[in-house]
Design an enzyme around this catalytic site. Structure first.
Site, PDB file in Angstrom:
ATOM      1  N   GLU A   1       0.556  -0.957   0.451  1.00 46.91           N
ATOM      2  CA  GLU A   1       0.379   0.078  -0.020  1.00 46.91           C
ATOM      3  C   GLU A   1       0.669   1.389   0.298  1.00 46.91           C
ATOM      4  O   GLU A   1       0.595   2.493  -0.916  1.00 46.91           O
ATOM      5  CB  GLU A   1      -0.324   0.107   1.988  1.00 46.91           C
ATOM      6  CG  GLU A   1      -2.048   0.900   1.168  1.00 46.91           C
ATOM      7  CD  GLU A   1      -2.962   1.299   2.375  1.00 46.91           C
ATOM      8  OE1 GLU A   1      -3.102   2.124   2.624  1.00 46.91           O
ATOM      9  OE2 GLU A   1      -2.638  -0.284   2.728  1.00 46.91           O
TER      10      GLU A   1
ATOM     11  N   ARG B   1      -6.849   2.185  14.344  1.00 48.35           N
ATOM     12  CA  ARG B   1      -7.678   1.354  13.833  1.00 48.35           C
ATOM     13  C   ARG B   1      -7.368  -0.070  15.357  1.00 48.35           C
ATOM     14  O   ARG B   1      -9.294  -0.195  15.689  1.00 48.35           O
ATOM     15  CB  ARG B   1      -7.686   0.354  12.921  1.00 48.35           C
ATOM     16  CG  ARG B   1      -8.255  -0.636  12.839  1.00 48.35           C
ATOM     17  CD  ARG B   1      -8.378  -1.550  11.343  1.00 48.35           C
ATOM     18  NE  ARG B   1      -9.225  -0.277  10.128  1.00 48.35           N
ATOM     19  CZ  ARG B   1      -9.992  -0.183   9.959  1.00 48.35           C
ATOM     20  NH1 ARG B   1     -11.086  -1.167  10.165  1.00 48.35           N
ATOM     21  NH2 ARG B   1     -11.128  -0.038   8.789  1.00 48.35           N
TER      22      ARG B   1
ATOM     23  N   GLU C   1     -10.666  -8.572   5.546  1.00 45.01           N
ATOM     24  CA  GLU C   1      -9.747  -8.470   6.724  1.00 45.01           C
ATOM     25  C   GLU C   1     -10.191  -9.246   6.821  1.00 45.01           C
ATOM     26  O   GLU C   1      -9.831  -9.632   8.837  1.00 45.01           O
ATOM     27  CB  GLU C   1      -9.369  -6.909   7.172  1.00 45.01           C
ATOM     28  CG  GLU C   1      -8.271  -6.515   6.014  1.00 45.01           C
ATOM     29  CD  GLU C   1      -8.269  -5.258   5.968  1.00 45.01           C
ATOM     30  OE1 GLU C   1      -7.077  -4.273   6.668  1.00 45.01           O
ATOM     31  OE2 GLU C   1      -9.061  -4.308   5.449  1.00 45.01           O
TER      32      GLU C   1
END
Length: 1489
Positions: free
Chosen positions: A944, A1022, A1418
Site C-alpha cells: 500500500e 484502528r 480483513e
C-alpha cells in the site's frame, strides 16, 4: 567454442599451484565439452558455455514465454520456482520395462549444469489456457488460485506426483488422498492467499474423479466411491455427507443434473431488491462436480458475441453479423437453484509429455564451462571426481545445492570452482542385496549421493523386510520425511548433509548414534573409513581431508534378537519443511538382565556440532533401564551435558534444554514399550499426528442472480494455473533496459562517514548509480500520511537495511553484485529496538489520539473503578507479522523521449501515491506519469505504501539515463524494507462487577512504528477502536502511543491494527474469567453489545448487529457444548496431551476510518459499438478477486455476459486520484462507482431497450445508439455516505460514524497440544461470517479461509526476531515460518450467515452497499486467534494438573510458539531446565513488542 580459463583464486596452502595451473591440464584432457544438452518442454536444446552464475531458474526466466516459473524466495523454501525433471529410473535402464522418474525440483537452487541429459518440464509445458492440463483446470475451477504467484509451483509438484504413480502397462495409478496430503509431496510449497483448503480439494477430487477406475486396489475402497453425478465430498475435504436428494425446495445437488444452465435474471439490467429464494437448513451443501469430455458453459456469464465492423450507417443489420466471440477461461456451467455446477475435461494419461527417446541413449560427457570469475565442472565417474579434488582440493562439491546456493545468494560466498557431483552413478545408486542376503546383513551400505527421497523409500523398504533390526533406518526415514521440502529431498544427498556439518542436522544424530562409518576416497589414500562419532570436530568443521570425497555410508545393523532400540526425534517451529530447534537420536542396548550394556544419546541444536551426551552415557551405563532412578540419573546428567548460557547463539536456551530432557524422557518410555520391559505411561510416546483434512463450505446461495452471486472462478485463475498470467517481472524486456541493485545499510543506527561507489562502478556491466545527490534535498522525503522518511539515507542510517543508493547495470545479477561491492564506513550509534526501550527513552512520534466514554469524558476513571467488585491489571504483547506475499516488490519504469512522460509499472496497491511521488522525485507533473498495475502476487497491505520508493528509485535512474529500469527485490531485501504488521503492547486495567459485567477500562497502547511513521498512527487508531471487540463497557479511556525505534518502518497489514486490538480484548476476558471463576463463554455472553449501545468512539450498535445470532448458530452447528465437555473429559484422562477449545466473536469496521478523503472511488466504462465493454476502476487486483467482482457487478447491471466485460489493468491515466485498495473497502467503493457508471449508460440506452426489447443483445443497442451519436462512455463516482468521525467529538447528537458498517463473524477451534514439546495440531475449526449478500461466494469463502490461516500464523508460529545489533534475523522462509499445507485445521468448516434466530432469511438492504454485500478481506483474520486461545486453554489445563497458578496470575503472549507453549506448561522438566540469567547477559535474539 573455446574452453573456459579457470578463475584466479587465492592459493590453497599447502599447494603452490593456482586454480588455472592446477585445472588447465584436466580441462584439456578430460573436460573437453562446455555444452549442456537437454530437452525443455519436449524441445531439444544445446546450451554452450552459459553464465556460470545462473541457476536453472535464471535460465528458464531468460527464455521468452516461460515466465510461469517464479522467483519467490531464492532459497528453496516456498516452491514458487518448482519445475519437473524427467530422468530415467536407473533401476530400469537396460531392461525391457524402462521407467521414467519425475522429480519436482527448486529451479532457484538447481545448478544449470545438472539438467544435462534430462528433460525439463515447466508449467507451460503441461498445458495452456486453450488446452489446460486437468490439474490446471481443476485448481482454477475449484478456486485454488487467488493471487496465482504460487500456483504454477504447486501444480508442478502435483504433476510430478501424478506422473510418478502411473504404470503405463497396467494403466493403474497407485495414488490416494493420503499421498496428496500426508506424504510430504506438497510440503515444499507455500501459499499465502488460499488457506490451502481449495488446493487440496482440487487435488484430492482429481484423484477420486479423474483417476476413477484407474486406481490401485488399496485406494479404491469405500473412501473413493463416488455417486454418478453429485460427488460425496466428505472424504476429499470439501463437503458434507449427503445421500440422495435432500428434498430442498427448488431441487437438490443430488438430483440428476440438467445441461440447461440458468440464464434468467431478476432484472435484465439494474440491481433488483435483495430477497431470499428459500430458507437454508443447517446442513452445508457441496457443489455439484462432474467429468465431461467437453465442459459446458453458462451462457449467462460466458459466450458473448460481437458484431463485425460497421461499413456505413445505412447497414442496419450489421449488429447481427458476428465477427468474434469470447468465453471465460475457466468455463463454468453456472448453477442450479443456487448451487454451483462444475464440469471438468477428462484426464487422458496418454496425452502427457513423453520422455524423449534420444535421452535413453544419451551418453553423458565430462563438462566444464565458466568465465574468469567462476567455473563449473561435471565429472561422470568417481575417478574423474577424485582426480579433480586431488589437483584442486578447494573445489566446492555441489549436489542439490540447497546449502550452497543459499550461501551464494545470502552470505555472499563465491565458490570460484564448483563441481556438480550428482550425476556420478557410483555415488548415486544404492544397490540393496537380495532379500536372502539382506536378512542376515550386518550393515546397510548407502551410496553417498543417493537422493533423500530415494533414501527415504529405501529406509521404509528395508524396515518392512527386517523389522526391528532396521530400527535405525526407521529413525532415519522419520527424520527424512520432515527434512526440507520434497523438491529439495529429490536432489539433496546424505553426503551433502553430513559434509555440511550443520549443528542442527536432522540425519547426523541418527548416524552417530547408530555407529555409522563414512567411506571416503582420495587419490593419495585410496579408500578409507571415518567413524561418524569422531567426524565433527568444531562448528562446520570435520575430519574429512580437503582432497577427499565421501563415497558411501555404512550403517551397522544389530544382531537378530539383540535387545536394542534406536529412535530419532525433532522439534521445529513448523512440523514440515523446517530446520530443527533441537534434533536427537538415542540408542540403548540392554543385556539379558535389562541393564544398560551400551547407550548413545546424540543431539543436534545443543552445541556447535552434533554432540553425544558423554556424561549421560557414563551415568547410565550398567544401570537397570526400567527404573525411575535410571530415568532420574539420565535427566540430571543431561542437564550438565548441555548447560547452555542464557545468551547462547540461536537463543531459546531454556526451551532447548527443556527439549533435551523431554525428548530423552519420551525415548525412555518408548524404548521400554518396544523392549517389553514392563508397564509405563504409554501416553508419553505418542507424538502429534494429523489425519487427512476434511471440511465443508455451504455452497447454497439463495440470493444468486444472473451474474452476481454466482461462484464464478477468479477471471485470471486459469491463466495463473498455466503460467500465462503476467506479473511485473514477467513483462517482456525493454530495449536498452537496465536493472537496479539496492545499496542497503548494514547498521541499525549510525552516522554515514563515507560511501565509496568506485568498486561497484569498476565492475562489468555497471552503468551508474543514484543516491541522495541525485535529487533535490526537498524531494528526498516521502510518507503516506506524514512526510518524514528519506528515499535515500542522508547523514545517518536509522535502521538495518535502509536504502543508501541504487546501482544499475546490464543484468540483475551484475547490479546485485555491484550493490554489495559499495564500500561504506559507519560510526555506530545506540539503538532502540523494542517498545519497552522506546518507552524508557521517551522515543515517540506525535500522535495524541485517545478514546473516552462515560466518566472518562468529564474526568478520570477513579470513581468508576472505585465501584468495581474486582480490578484486573496486566501487560499484554503481540508480535509483528511479515506479509510474505509470494511476489516480492517489483517495478518497471519506461521513460519517453518526449515531455518527461513515464510509464511506471509497479506491484502496488496504491497507484495514486506511486504517481504522486514519482512526479515529485522527477520534477514532472502527475499528468505525465502513468502508474499501472495489472495484478500482484499478493500484497495484504505490504504494497500500500512500501512499494512506492522502488518505483521512485527506478524513475530517478530512468530520467538520468533515459533508459528503462527494472527492479525486483530478493526475498531478504523485501523483508528488510517492506515492514511488518505492528508489534503492539497494551498496559491495561479493567474493573468488573461480581457477575463479571465490564464496568471500566483504562489502557495505554503502544505500537512499534519503526524508524518512520508510515501509517503507524492510523494503525493505532484502528487498534483502539477495536479494543472493545464485541463488548459493552460503560467507562473507557484508551490512549494510543506510536513508538519510534531503529527497526524497519512497520506498515499496513490485513486488519490494520484491529486484530491486535481484539486480541487484547479477548485476553482481558480470559483474565477476568479465570480471576472470577466464571466460564469465559458465559462472560462473553453477559457483555455482548445490544442494539442501542454505543462504542467507545460513539458509533451506535444498530439493526445490523448479528454477532449474537452468529454465536447461537455456531454453537449448534459446531456442537460446541458437547465438544467442550469432551475436551474436559480428554484432559482428565491424558497427562501428556491436552486439548483446548475456544469460541470467539469478531466485529470489524469497514471504511478508511480516520482518512475520510480516501472513502471515494471512480470507474470508467467504455462500450464499443461491437458490444464489448472496457472497464477501469481505481481498485487493484492482488488475488482477492476484485477484478472478478467488479466485472460481475458491471455484467449484472448492463445485462451482458460476464466475459463481455474486460479490465486491462489499473492505471492513473484511466482513473485519477484512486484511493489505495485497502481497508476491505475495494468492492464497496469501486463497486458503487462501477454501478454509477452503468446507471448512466443504462439511462442512455433506455430508449433502445424499449425499441428493441428487454432481451436484445447489447451489441444491438449500442450499434443503434452509436448511430444516434449517444455517448457510450461513462465516468462513475461514489463517495461513502454517513461517515465522518472527528476525534474528540463526544456528543451523540453530532458525532458521525467512523465505520460504514461492521462485518461480523465467529469461530470455534479445537486443538491438541503435546506437553513435552509444545507441538500442536488444529483438530477442527468452524467459522460463520456475515458477508451480507455475497457478490461471489467462492471468492468470499477463499478470503475467509485464507484470512483465518494467516491469522492462525500470526497468533501461533510466525515470530519475527532481531539480533542485538538491530539486524532482522527472520528474513526468508528458512527462518520465518508461515503455515503450510499440514498446519490447516484437520476439519475446516465455513459458512455464511443467511438467516435470523427464527430461521427467517436475513436482508441487508439497509447497508446501502454494492449489491448489499460486505467487505470480507480483513475481518476473518482475527478468528485465527481462536487457535491461540484454544491453545491457552490447553496450557491452562496442563498448569492446573501441574499445580501452577491459573487464576489470572499467568499470561501467554502472542505468538504462541512451540517454545512459549512448552515453557508455560509449568512441569518439572521445564523447571529443571531453567536457565538463569547472569548479570550482564542478554538474550541472543530480540522480540520488539
Amino acid at each position: 567454442m573455446a574452453l573456459p580459463v579457470p578463475p584466479k583464486t587465492e592459493l590453497d596452502p599447502p599447494r603452490a599451484l593456482s586454480a588455472a595451473e592446477a585445472l588447465t591440464p584436466l580441462i584439456s584432457s578430460t573436460y573437453t565439452s562446455p555444452d549442456i544438452t537437454f530437452y525443455l518442454n519436449g524441445r531439444r536444446t544445446i546450451l554452450s558455455n552459459p553464465n556460470p552464475h545462473w541457476t536453472l531458474l535464471d535460465y528458464i526466466r531468460a527464455q521468452p514465454n516461460l515466465k510461469g516459473t517464479k522467483l519467490g524466495c531464492g532459497e528453496g523454501g516456498c516452491g514458487a520456482c518448482t519445475v519437473v525433471l524427467q530422468v530415467p529410473d536407473v533401476q530400469t535402464r537396460g531392461s525391457e520395462k524402462r521407467r521414467v522418474k519425475h522429480l519436482a525440483v527448486n529451479a532457484c537452487l538447481f545448478p544449470l549444469l545438472g539438467i544435462d541429459g534430462k528433460h525439463v518440464i515447466t508449467v507451460e509445458g503441461i498445458g495452456s489456457v486453450e488446452k489446460p492440463h486437468p490439474l490446471q483446470e481443476r485448481i482454477a475451477k475449484l478456486h485454488g488460485s487467488q493471487c496465482g504467484f504460487c500456483t504454477p509451483g504447486i501444480i508442478m509438484s502435483l504433476y510430478a506426483l501424478v506422473r510418478n504413480v502411473y504404470d503405463p502397462e497396467t494403466q493403474i495409478f497407485r495414488l490416494s488422498e493420503r499421498d496428496i496430503e500426508l506424504e510430504g509431496h506438497l510440503d515444499g510449497n507455500l501459499c499465502r492467499c488460499t488457506g490451502y483448503k481449495p488446493i487440496l480439494q482440487a487435488a484430492k477430487t482429481f484423484v477420486t474423479e479423474d483417476l476413477k477406475g484407474k486406481l490401485a486396489e488399496e485406494t479404491t475402497g469405500k473412501d473413493m466411491k463416488l455417486e454418478a453425478e453429485g460427488v460425496d465430498l466428505v472424504q476429499n475435504g470439501y463437503g458434507n455427507t449427503v445421500k440422495g436428494s435432500c428434498g430442498r425446495p427448488g431441487g437438490c445437488c443430488r438430483d440428476a443434473p440438467s445441461d440447461n444452465s440458468s440464464t434468467d435474471s431478476k432484472s435484465s439490467t439494474s440491481t433488483p431488491p435483495t430477497e431470499a429464494l428459500s430458507i437454508l437448513d443447517d446442513e452445508p451443501i457441496p457443489a455439484n462436480l462432474g467429468i465431461k469430455g467437453d465442459p459446458l458453459q453458462d451462457l449467462s456469464v460466458s459466450g458473448a458475441a460481437y458484431t463485425k465492423p460497421m461499413k456505413n450507417k445505412e447497414n442496419q443489420l450489421s449488429d447481427a453479423e458476428v465477427k468474434a466471440s469470447t468465453s471465460l477461461d475457466a468455463l463454468t456451467m453456472g448453477s442450479r437453484d443456487g448451487l454451483p455446477k462444475v464440469q471438468f475435461k477428462e484426464y487422458v494419461p496418454g496425452t502427457e509429455l513423453i520422455f524423449p527417446h534420444a535421452l535413453w541413449k544419451f551418453e553423458p560427457k565430462a563438462l566444464c564451462y565458466g568465465n574468469e570469475k567462476k567455473i563449473w565442472f561435471r565429472p561422470t565417474t568417481l575417478q574423474q571426481l577424485v582426480d579433480l579434488k586431488d589437483v584442486y582440493p578447494s573445489a566446492k562439491l555441489v549436489g542439490g545445492a540447497s546449502e550452497v546456493q543459499v550461501e551464494v545468494r545470502f552470505k555472499n560466498s563465491d565458490f570460484a570452482v564448483s563441481v556438480y557431483v550428482s550425476d556420478i552413478p557410483e555415488l548415486k545408486e544404492t544397490k540393496l542385496p537380495p532379500d536372502a542376503e539382506l536378512i542376515s546383513a550386518e550393515e546397510i551400505v548407502l551410496a553417498a549421493n543417493t537422493p533423500l527421497t530415494e533414501l527415504e523409500s529405501i529406509c521404509n523398504e528395508v524396515y518392512a523386510k527386517l523389522g526391528k533390526r532396521a530400527m535405525v533406518l526407521r529413525a532415519l526415514g522419520k527424520q527424512l520425511r520432515c527434512f526440507a521440502g520434497r523438491q529439495i529431498r529429490n536432489v539433496a544427498s546424505l553426503a551433502g548433509n553430513i559434509a555440511t556439518a550443520s549443528p542442527i542436522s536432522d540425519t547426523n544424530p541418527v548416524l552417530v548414534a547408530s555407529g555409522a562409518r563414512l567411506v571416503a576416497r582420495s587419490k593419495g589414500k585410496g579408500s578409507f573409513q571415518l567413524p561418524m562419532s569422531e567426524f565433527f570436530v568444531a562448528y562446520r568443521t570435520t575430519t574429512l581431508p580437503p582432497d577427499a570425497i565421501i563415497s558411501h555410508i555404512r550403517i551397522p545393523l544389530p544382531n537378530s534378537g539383540s535387545r536394542e532400540v534406536l529412535k530419532a526425534y525433532k522439534q521445529a517451529k513448523r512440523k514440515d519443511d523446517d530446520i530443527a530447534i533441537v534434533t536427537s537420536s538415542f540408542r540403548v542396548r540392554l543385556d539379558a538382565g535389562g541393564n544398560v550394556k551400551d547407550i548413545c544419546l546424540v543431539y543436534g541444536g545443543m552445541a556447535p556440532t552434533t554432540k553425544e551426551a558423554s556424561k549421560s552415557k557414563a551415568a547410565l551405563l550398567g544401570k537397570k533401564w526400567l527404573s525411575s532412578e535410571t530415568l532420574e540419573a539420565g535427566l540430571a546428567a543431561l542437564n550438565t551435558d548441555f548447560d547452555l548460557d542464557y545468551g547462547v547463539p540461536g537463543g531459546m536456551a531454556h526451551y532447548r534444554k527443556t527439549l533435551a530432557l523431554s525428548l530423552f524422557f519420551r525415548f525412555w518410555h518408548e524404548s521400554a514399550v518396544d523392549l517389553e520391559l514392563g508397564k509405563v505411561d504409554s501416553q508419553v510416546i505418542n507424538e502429534i499426528h494429523r489425519n487427512i483434512s476434511t471440511g465443508a463450505r455451504d455452497n447454497y446461495n439463495p440470493n444468486e442472480q444472473r451474474v452476481v452471486g454466482k461462484q464464478v472462478p477468479h477471471i485470471s485463475a486459469l491463466k495463473q494455473c498455466t503460467g500465462e498470467a503476467e506479473y511485473i517481472d514477467d513483462m517482456p524486456r525493454q530495449e536498452r533496459e537496465l536493472f537496479g541493485g539496492l545499496v542497503l545499510s548494514s547498521k541499525a543506527h549510525a552516522n554515514l562517514v563515507s560511501v565509496d561507489w568506485a568498486p561497484a562502478l569498476e565492475m562489468r556491466g555497471v552503468v551508474g548509480y543514484i543516491d541522495r545527490n541525485s535529487i533535490p534535498k526537498e524531494a528526498n522525503v516521502w510518507g503516506s500520511i506524514r512526510k518524514d522518511e528519506p528515499f535515500f539515507a542522508e547523514d545517518k542510517v536509522l535502521h538495518h537495511g535502509q536504502v543508501i543508493g541504487m546501482v544499475y547495470a546490464e543484468t540483475a545479477l551484475q547490479a546485485q553484485a555491484a550493490a554489495k561491492a559499495v564500500k561504506i564506513v559507519y560510526e555506530e550509534l545506540p539503538t532502540i529496538l523494542t517498545i519497552d526501550e522506546a518507552i524508557e527513552a521517551k522515543s515517540f512520534f506525535d500522535h495524541g489520539k485517545d478514546l473516552k466514554k462515560g466518566a472518562a469524558i468529564s474526568g478520570t476513571l477513579s470513581q468508576a473503578f472505585a465501584q468495581c467488585y474486582r480490578i484486573f491489571e496486566g501487560t499484554t504483547r503481540i508480535g509483528g507479522q511479515e506479509h510474505f506475499y509470494l511476489e516480492t516488490n517489483a517495478a518497471l519504469v519506461i521513460p519517453s523521449n518526449e515531455d518527461g512522460f513515464m510509464e511506471v509499472w509497479s506491484s502496488t496497491q496504491n497507484t495514486m501515491e506511486t504517481q504522486e511521488f514519482v512526479s515529485q522525485v522527477t520534477g514532472t507533473p502527475s499528468s505525465r506519469i502513468n502508474a499501472r498495475v495489472k495484478r500482484m502476487g499478493g500484497a495484504f497491505g505490504g504494497k500500500e505504501s512500501r512499494s512506492v520508493p522502488f518505483a521512485c528509485y527506478l524513475a530517478i535512474a530512468a530520467k538520468k539515463e533515459k533508459r528503462p529500469m527494472r527492479l525486483m527485490l530478493n526475498r531478504d531485501e523485501d523483508m528488510l524494507l517492506s515492514g511488518q504488521r505492528h508489534p503492539i503492547q497494551a498496559r491495561w486495567k479493567v474493573g468488573v462487577s461480581k457477575e463479571g459485567k465490564l464496568l471500566a477500562l483504562d489502557a495505554d497502547i503502544y505500537d512499534n512504528a519503526g524508524y518512520s511513521q508510515d501509517m503507524s498512527g492510523a494503525v493505532m487508531d484502528r487498534c483502539i477502536t477495536h479494543f472493545d471487540n464485541c463488548y459493552e463497557i460503560p467507562h473507557v479511556f484508551l490512549r494510543g502511543h506510536v513508538c519510534r525505534t531503529n527497526i524497519h518502518s512497520n506498515t499496513a497489514f490485513r486488519g490494520f491494527g484491529a486484530p491486535q486490538g481484539m486480541y487484547f480484548a479477548e485476553t482481558i476476558m480470559y483474565n477476568i474469567s479465570e480471576g472470577l471463576g466464571i466460564d469465559v463463554d458465559e462472560l462473553r455472553q453477559r457483555n455482548l453489545y445490544k442494539p442501542g449501545d454505543w462504542t467507545p468512539f460513539f458509533q451506535k450498535i444498530d439493526e445490523d448487529w448479528h454477532v449474537p445470532i452468529i454465536l447461537d448458530q455456531l454453537r449448534k452447528s459446531s456442537e460446541y457444548e458437547r465438544r467442550k465437555k469432551s475436551v474436559a473429559d480428554f484432559n482428565s484422562k491424558n497427562r501428556w496431551k491436552k486439548r483446548g477449545i475456544c469460541l470467539v466473536p469478531t466485529k470489524f469496521g469497514l471504511s478508511f476510518a480516520t482518512a475520510l478523503h480516501l472513502n471515494q472511488a471512480g470507474a470508467y466504462i467504455k462500450i464499443y459499438h461491437d458490444g464489448s465493454v472496457l472497464l477501469h476502476h481505481g481498485g487493484t487486483e492482488m488475488g482477492q478477486g476484485l477484478y472478478t467482482k467488479m466485472c460481475q457487478v458491471a455484467a449484472q447491471e448492463l445485462g451482458v455476459p460476464l466475459d463481455s466485460i474486460y479490465t486491462q489493468d489499473s492505471q492513473t491515466y484511466q482513473i485519477a486520484n484512486a484511493s489505495p485498495t485497502a481497508a476491505s473497502s475495494g468492492s464497496d467503493l469501486n463497486g458503487m462507482a462501477v454501478k454509477n457508471a452503468c446507471d448512466q449508460i443504462n439511462e442512455r440506452l433506455k430508449p433502445y431497450r424499449e425499441q428493441f426489447g428487454k432481451d436484445a443483445p447489447l451489441r444491438t443497442l449500442v450499434h443503434a445508439a452509436y448511430l444516434d451519436r449517444v455517448n457510450l462512455a461513462a465516468n462513475g463516482f461514489w463517495k461513502m455516505p454517513r461517515i465522518g468521525y472527528k476525534w474528540g467529538d463526544y456528543d451523540k447528537e453530532t458525532v458521525k460514524p467512523m465505520y460504514y458498517y461492521f462485518t461480523q463473524g465467529a469461530g470455534v477451534t479445537e486443538v491438541e497440544l503435546d506437553l513435552l514439546t509444545g507441538d500442536h495440531t488444529v483438530l477442527r475449526t468452524d467459522l460463520v461470517m456475515d458477508v451480507g449478500n455475497s457478490i461471489n461466494p467462492a471468492i468470499d469463502y477463499g478470503q475467509i479461509e485464507g484470512a483465518f490461516i494467516q491469522g492462525q500464523g500470526l497468533f501461533t508460529i510466525e515470530e519475527s526476531l532481531w539480533t542485538r545489533s538491530g539486524e532482522l534475523f527472520t528474513r526468508g522462509p528458512g527462518t520465518y515460518k508461515i503455515p503450510g499445507f499440514s498446519d490447516i485445521p484437520q476439519i475446516f468448516n465455513v459458512s455464511m450467515l443467511r438467516q435470523d434466530v427464527d430461521g427467517k432469511p436475513l436482508t441487508w438492504n439497509h447497508l446501502r452497499s454494492v449489491q448489499s454485500s460486505k467487505g470480507i478481506g480483513e475481518p476473518p483474520l482475527f478468528l485465527g486467534s481462536a487457535v491461540f486461545f484454544a491453545l491457552r486453554e490447553a496450557v491452562k489445563a496442563a498448569r492446573e494438573m501441574n499445580g501452577e497458578r491459573v487464576d489470572g496470575g499467568w499470561k501467554l503472549d502472542s505468538p504462541a510458539t512451540a517454545e512459549r507453549l512448552r515453557l508455560a506448561v509449568g512441569d518439572d522438566l521445564a523447571r529443571r531446565a531453567e536457565v538463569k540469567r547472569k548479570e550482564g547477559e542478554t538474550s541472543f535474539f530480540v522480540t520488539v513488542a
